[in-house]
Design a protein around this motif. Sequence first.
Motif, PDB file in Angstrom:
ATOM      1  N   THR A   1      10.959 -14.406 -21.119  1.00  0.00           N
ATOM      2  CA  THR A   1      10.804 -15.196 -22.336  1.00  0.00           C
ATOM      3  C   THR A   1      11.592 -16.497 -22.270  1.00  0.00           C
ATOM      4  O   THR A   1      11.081 -17.579 -22.575  1.00  0.00           O
ATOM      5  CB  THR A   1      11.259 -14.376 -23.559  1.00  0.00           C
ATOM      6  OG1 THR A   1      10.522 -13.159 -23.622  1.00  0.00           O
ATOM      7  CG2 THR A   1      11.040 -15.156 -24.840  1.00  0.00           C
ATOM      8  N   VAL A   2      12.854 -16.396 -21.840  1.00  0.00           N
ATOM      9  CA  VAL A   2      13.726 -17.573 -21.830  1.00  0.00           C
ATOM     10  C   VAL A   2      13.418 -18.492 -20.646  1.00  0.00           C
ATOM     11  O   VAL A   2      13.354 -19.717 -20.802  1.00  0.00           O
ATOM     12  CB  VAL A   2      15.207 -17.140 -21.790  1.00  0.00           C
ATOM     13  CG1 VAL A   2      16.124 -18.352 -21.656  1.00  0.00           C
ATOM     14  CG2 VAL A   2      15.561 -16.340 -23.030  1.00  0.00           C
ATOM     15  N   GLU A   3      13.216 -17.912 -19.469  1.00  0.00           N
ATOM     16  CA  GLU A   3      13.084 -18.745 -18.274  1.00  0.00           C
ATOM     17  C   GLU A   3      11.816 -19.597 -18.294  1.00  0.00           C
ATOM     18  O   GLU A   3      11.807 -20.714 -17.780  1.00  0.00           O
ATOM     19  CB  GLU A   3      13.127 -17.886 -17.003  1.00  0.00           C
ATOM     20  CG  GLU A   3      13.327 -18.696 -15.741  1.00  0.00           C
ATOM     21  CD  GLU A   3      14.049 -17.941 -14.640  1.00  0.00           C
ATOM     22  OE1 GLU A   3      14.233 -18.529 -13.567  1.00  0.00           O
ATOM     23  OE2 GLU A   3      14.448 -16.785 -14.863  1.00  0.00           O
ATOM     24  N   LYS A   4      10.754 -19.102 -18.893  1.00  0.00           N
ATOM     25  CA  LYS A   4       9.538 -19.911 -19.020  1.00  0.00           C
ATOM     26  C   LYS A   4       9.822 -21.181 -19.816  1.00  0.00           C
ATOM     27  O   LYS A   4       9.364 -22.268 -19.469  1.00  0.00           O
ATOM     28  CB  LYS A   4       8.438 -19.102 -19.698  1.00  0.00           C
ATOM     29  CG  LYS A   4       7.741 -18.096 -18.796  1.00  0.00           C
ATOM     30  CD  LYS A   4       6.643 -17.372 -19.561  1.00  0.00           C
ATOM     31  CE  LYS A   4       5.934 -16.367 -18.683  1.00  0.00           C
ATOM     32  NZ  LYS A   4       4.877 -15.623 -19.423  1.00  0.00           N
TER      33      LYS A   4
ATOM     34  N   LYS B   1      21.511 -25.468 -19.858  1.00  0.00           N
ATOM     35  CA  LYS B   1      21.401 -24.130 -20.444  1.00  0.00           C
ATOM     36  C   LYS B   1      22.200 -23.114 -19.616  1.00  0.00           C
ATOM     37  O   LYS B   1      21.841 -21.953 -19.512  1.00  0.00           O
ATOM     38  CB  LYS B   1      19.924 -23.695 -20.509  1.00  0.00           C
ATOM     39  CG  LYS B   1      19.046 -24.601 -21.372  1.00  0.00           C
ATOM     40  CD  LYS B   1      19.406 -24.496 -22.836  1.00  0.00           C
ATOM     41  CE  LYS B   1      18.495 -25.350 -23.712  1.00  0.00           C
ATOM     42  NZ  LYS B   1      18.767 -26.791 -23.581  1.00  0.00           N
ATOM     43  N   GLY B   2      23.288 -23.602 -19.015  1.00  0.00           N
ATOM     44  CA  GLY B   2      24.089 -22.749 -18.145  1.00  0.00           C
ATOM     45  C   GLY B   2      24.698 -21.548 -18.847  1.00  0.00           C
ATOM     46  O   GLY B   2      24.800 -20.462 -18.278  1.00  0.00           O
TER      47      GLY B   2
ATOM     48  N   LEU C   1      24.774 -15.487 -20.151  1.00  0.00           N
ATOM     49  CA  LEU C   1      24.481 -14.396 -21.083  1.00  0.00           C
ATOM     50  C   LEU C   1      23.411 -13.462 -20.518  1.00  0.00           C
ATOM     51  O   LEU C   1      23.517 -12.230 -20.638  1.00  0.00           O
ATOM     52  CB  LEU C   1      24.016 -14.965 -22.429  1.00  0.00           C
ATOM     53  CG  LEU C   1      25.094 -15.618 -23.295  1.00  0.00           C
ATOM     54  CD1 LEU C   1      24.460 -16.314 -24.491  1.00  0.00           C
ATOM     55  CD2 LEU C   1      26.107 -14.586 -23.763  1.00  0.00           C
ATOM     56  N   ILE C   2      22.392 -14.024 -19.906  1.00  0.00           N
ATOM     57  CA  ILE C   2      21.335 -13.210 -19.306  1.00  0.00           C
ATOM     58  C   ILE C   2      21.911 -12.312 -18.219  1.00  0.00           C
ATOM     59  O   ILE C   2      21.564 -11.130 -18.116  1.00  0.00           O
ATOM     60  CB  ILE C   2      20.215 -14.105 -18.736  1.00  0.00           C
ATOM     61  CG1 ILE C   2      19.432 -14.775 -19.866  1.00  0.00           C
ATOM     62  CG2 ILE C   2      19.264 -13.305 -17.841  1.00  0.00           C
ATOM     63  CD1 ILE C   2      18.414 -15.800 -19.401  1.00  0.00           C
TER      64      ILE C   2
ATOM     65  N   THR D   1       4.022 -23.775 -14.373  1.00  0.00           N
ATOM     66  CA  THR D   1       3.699 -22.660 -15.265  1.00  0.00           C
ATOM     67  C   THR D   1       3.083 -21.495 -14.508  1.00  0.00           C
ATOM     68  O   THR D   1       3.483 -20.335 -14.686  1.00  0.00           O
ATOM     69  CB  THR D   1       2.722 -23.124 -16.371  1.00  0.00           C
ATOM     70  OG1 THR D   1       3.334 -24.182 -17.112  1.00  0.00           O
ATOM     71  CG2 THR D   1       2.401 -21.979 -17.317  1.00  0.00           C
ATOM     72  N   SER D   2       2.112 -21.785 -13.641  1.00  0.00           N
ATOM     73  CA  SER D   2       1.448 -20.713 -12.901  1.00  0.00           C
ATOM     74  C   SER D   2       2.401 -20.035 -11.924  1.00  0.00           C
ATOM     75  O   SER D   2       2.385 -18.808 -11.760  1.00  0.00           O
ATOM     76  CB  SER D   2       0.230 -21.259 -12.142  1.00  0.00           C
ATOM     77  OG  SER D   2       0.618 -22.246 -11.195  1.00  0.00           O
ATOM     78  N   THR D   3       3.264 -20.818 -11.293  1.00  0.00           N
ATOM     79  CA  THR D   3       4.186 -20.261 -10.294  1.00  0.00           C
ATOM     80  C   THR D   3       5.272 -19.423 -10.942  1.00  0.00           C
ATOM     81  O   THR D   3       5.608 -18.338 -10.456  1.00  0.00           O
ATOM     82  CB  THR D   3       4.834 -21.386  -9.462  1.00  0.00           C
ATOM     83  OG1 THR D   3       3.817 -22.162  -8.844  1.00  0.00           O
ATOM     84  CG2 THR D   3       5.724 -20.800  -8.383  1.00  0.00           C
ATOM     85  N   VAL D   4       5.847 -19.909 -12.051  1.00  0.00           N
ATOM     86  CA  VAL D   4       6.939 -19.175 -12.683  1.00  0.00           C
ATOM     87  C   VAL D   4       6.445 -17.836 -13.224  1.00  0.00           C
ATOM     88  O   VAL D   4       7.167 -16.824 -13.179  1.00  0.00           O
ATOM     89  CB  VAL D   4       7.622 -20.015 -13.783  1.00  0.00           C
ATOM     90  CG1 VAL D   4       6.836 -20.027 -15.074  1.00  0.00           C
ATOM     91  CG2 VAL D   4       9.048 -19.531 -14.025  1.00  0.00           C
TER      92      VAL D   4
END
Length: 227
Positions: free
Chosen positions: A93-96, A150-151, A156-157, A201-204
């Motif tokens: 959810t976050v990494e996208k 966003k380090g 946190l992740i 988008t497709s690769t991630v």
Amino acid sequence: MDIVITERLPYESTREYVYRCLKENIMNLRLFPGSALSEKDISVLLNVSRTPVREAFIQLESEYLLDILPQKGTRVSLLDVENVEESFFLRETVEKEVFYLAVKEFPSDKLFELQSNITLQELCVEEENYLKFFELDEALHRCIFEGCKKGRIWSLIQQISTHYNRVRMLNVAAKHDWPELLSQHKKLVQAIKEKNTSLGTSTVEKHLNKIRIDIKDLLVEFRHYFV
């Protein structure tokens, strides 16, 4: 006990040293899921008293890396698919969203860091150095988060991704498609460099989904490591 003992850092307390040493060995799968541990053995091995070992055990239990069972002893926690799925959901959810920011604008110094990382990953594939490959994989994703400012979110992740990351390490150690992983990493960097949203988008999506596909094979090959 096949533990790699690192030197204690100047600023570390004894508890911090024991915790770091044990966590590194658990995350790197030198201490396999299900391995039995004892305060006495660890204190002798690291040449410390039992109190900091006990404290480190409690901290590792809070991170779901150890199971401390009264009257039964302490074991490295087995891999929990439900825990992995929860971490995967958060990261996906976050990494996208972070990657969407990266392909729009990314600092040149961080892009150079990503490109250098890819070069080292290629060497790791040639040398079959899975530990270093995993470290570089982590560093690449962290760099993308940092490049998007966003380090702290990445940190946190990581705190709740202990089972997820151990499964990823197991996947890399089992040599599940290193060339494919490397290819996906190259495309991620290419997308950022070219500001190519569709490629990114497709690769991630494929990249993040890979562990969900591979875990089915890992459950068969390493069933004894899972709950």
